[in-house]
Design an enzyme around this catalytic site. Structure first.
Site, PDB file in Angstrom:
ATOM      1  N   LYS A 179     -22.732  42.236   9.735  1.00 22.11           N
ATOM      2  CA  LYS A 179     -21.865  43.552   9.550  1.00 22.11           C
ATOM      3  C   LYS A 179     -22.753  44.859   9.107  1.00 22.11           C
ATOM      4  O   LYS A 179     -22.300  45.777   9.078  1.00 22.11           O
ATOM      5  CB  LYS A 179     -20.568  43.379   8.797  1.00 22.11           C
ATOM      6  CG  LYS A 179     -19.416  42.428   9.687  1.00 22.11           C
ATOM      7  CD  LYS A 179     -18.386  42.210   8.603  1.00 22.11           C
ATOM      8  CE  LYS A 179     -17.257  41.467   9.433  1.00 22.11           C
ATOM      9  NZ  LYS A 179     -16.576  42.359  10.755  1.00 22.11           N
ATOM     10  N   SER A 208     -23.376  34.248  12.411  1.00 27.07           N
ATOM     11  CA  SER A 208     -23.146  35.670  11.764  1.00 27.07           C
ATOM     12  C   SER A 208     -23.241  35.969  10.161  1.00 27.07           C
ATOM     13  O   SER A 208     -23.369  36.916   9.769  1.00 27.07           O
ATOM     14  CB  SER A 208     -21.739  35.975  12.289  1.00 27.07           C
ATOM     15  OG  SER A 208     -20.698  34.994  11.776  1.00 27.07           O
TER      16      SER A 208
END
Length: 321
Positions: free
Chosen positions: A54, A305
């Site tokens: 992110k 991720s």
């Protein structure tokens, strides 16, 4: 910028992000390849400065705030990783940040946010209650509210993952991505569909937090009262309009896995890649194992991720059989 993000937006995001982040590696692993019966690659977003993908979106968005928005400061809600991204980028660009987190949030992620200088506000039992509080704070204090998914600049930022994957593995057939709010899956799918239209992008979510899955099935945001997964990065109670629309267009499939599947995948990643991984980051491997017959002989990339797992959770996973 209120339009759905495009590949041109991702190209522009690469220009901005490249000034601050280095490219993350993509490696083929023999053990995972044997396990899945395919050529298995891992995209290591756990190698980012805050150990999560992110950060790409945070830098892309916060770097573009206008003078008024910078003066007002920003507010957002997060279970941890999105909050770290906004806190990191805000510190980088001299912006005051307030992060609203659920009351029982991952303590390691909360501490990391605080170390970056952001103000923490604890509110609610889950992400969506924290999100509602963040929206109220934006109104009452005049902050620039940053949604965790319905932000074109966030989506374009994390979409740079997909561009790197296709460049580093041009023969890719399938990319498997975790889905919480859907920004990563959306951005990655936009890039992949532009650069390698024949490649499939498959989303994975926990069956104990299936709101995004049901939203994808319906083609519109729907809510689910079920949100009991330990993988906080996958835990949302409602689908979000922008990411649902993009995923409905671009995802070839969407797979639900059990939390036990995710725990097994966390152990397998540690065993075969020697990388720490949090639950959401292990979800792509859990999903790939569930559909391994479809992946046989293909070139498959799984997006790891994030790696922000607590010691307590890691102990539980290592003792899981």
């Amino acid at each position: 910028m209120n339009h759905l993000p495009t590949f041109d937006d991702i190209v522009d995001a690469r220009r901005v992000i490249g000034q601050h982040l280095t490219r993350t590696p993509l490696y083929r692993y023999a053990g995972l390849s044997e396990l899945l019966g395919c050529n298995a690659f891992v995209k290591h977003e756990n190698h980012q400065p805050i150990c999560v993908f992110k950060i790409r979106g945070g830098i892309n968005l916060v770097s573009r705030l206008n003078d008024d928005e910078r003066r007002r400061g920003v507010v957002t809600a997060s279970t941890g990783n999105h909050g770290q991204s906004i806190a990191y980028a805000s510190k980088m660009f001299g912006v005051t940040a307030t992060i609203v987190v659920p009351e029982k949030s991952n303590p390691d992620k909360v501490s990391a946010i605080e170390r970056m200088g952001a103000t923490i506000v604890f509110h609610g039992k889950d992400f969506d209650e924290a999100r509602e509080q963040a929206e109220q704070l934006a109104v009452s204090h005049g902050y620039r509210y940053i949604h965790s998914a319905n932000e074109p600049l966030l989506i374009a930022g994390v979409g740079t993952i997909g561009a790197e994957i296709v460049e580093d593995c041009p023969e890719v057939d399938v990319i498997v991505v975790p889905v919480g709010g859907g920004s990563g899956a959306s951005g990655t799918s936009i890039a992949v569909k532009a650069m390698k239209p024949t490649a499939e992008v498959i989303g994975v979510q926990s069956e104990l937090a299936p709101a995004a899955y049901f939203s994808w099935k319906e083609g519109k945001p729907v809510s689910s009262d079920l949100m009991k997964t330990f993988a906080e990065g996958l835990a949302t109670r409602v689908g979000f309009s922008m990411t649902v629309e993009i995923m409905k267009r671009n995802l070839s499939d969407f797979v639900l896995v059990s939390d036990d599947d995710i725990r097994r995948a966390m152990k397998l990643i540690l065993e075969h890649t020697h990388n720490l991984v949090e639950g959401s980051g292990a979800a792509p491997l859990a999903g790939a194992l569930k559909i391994k017959d479809r992946l046989k002989g293909k070139n498959v990339v799984m997006v790891l991720s994030g790696a922000n797992v607590t010691i307590t959770t890691l102990r539980e996973v290592l003792s899981f059989s």
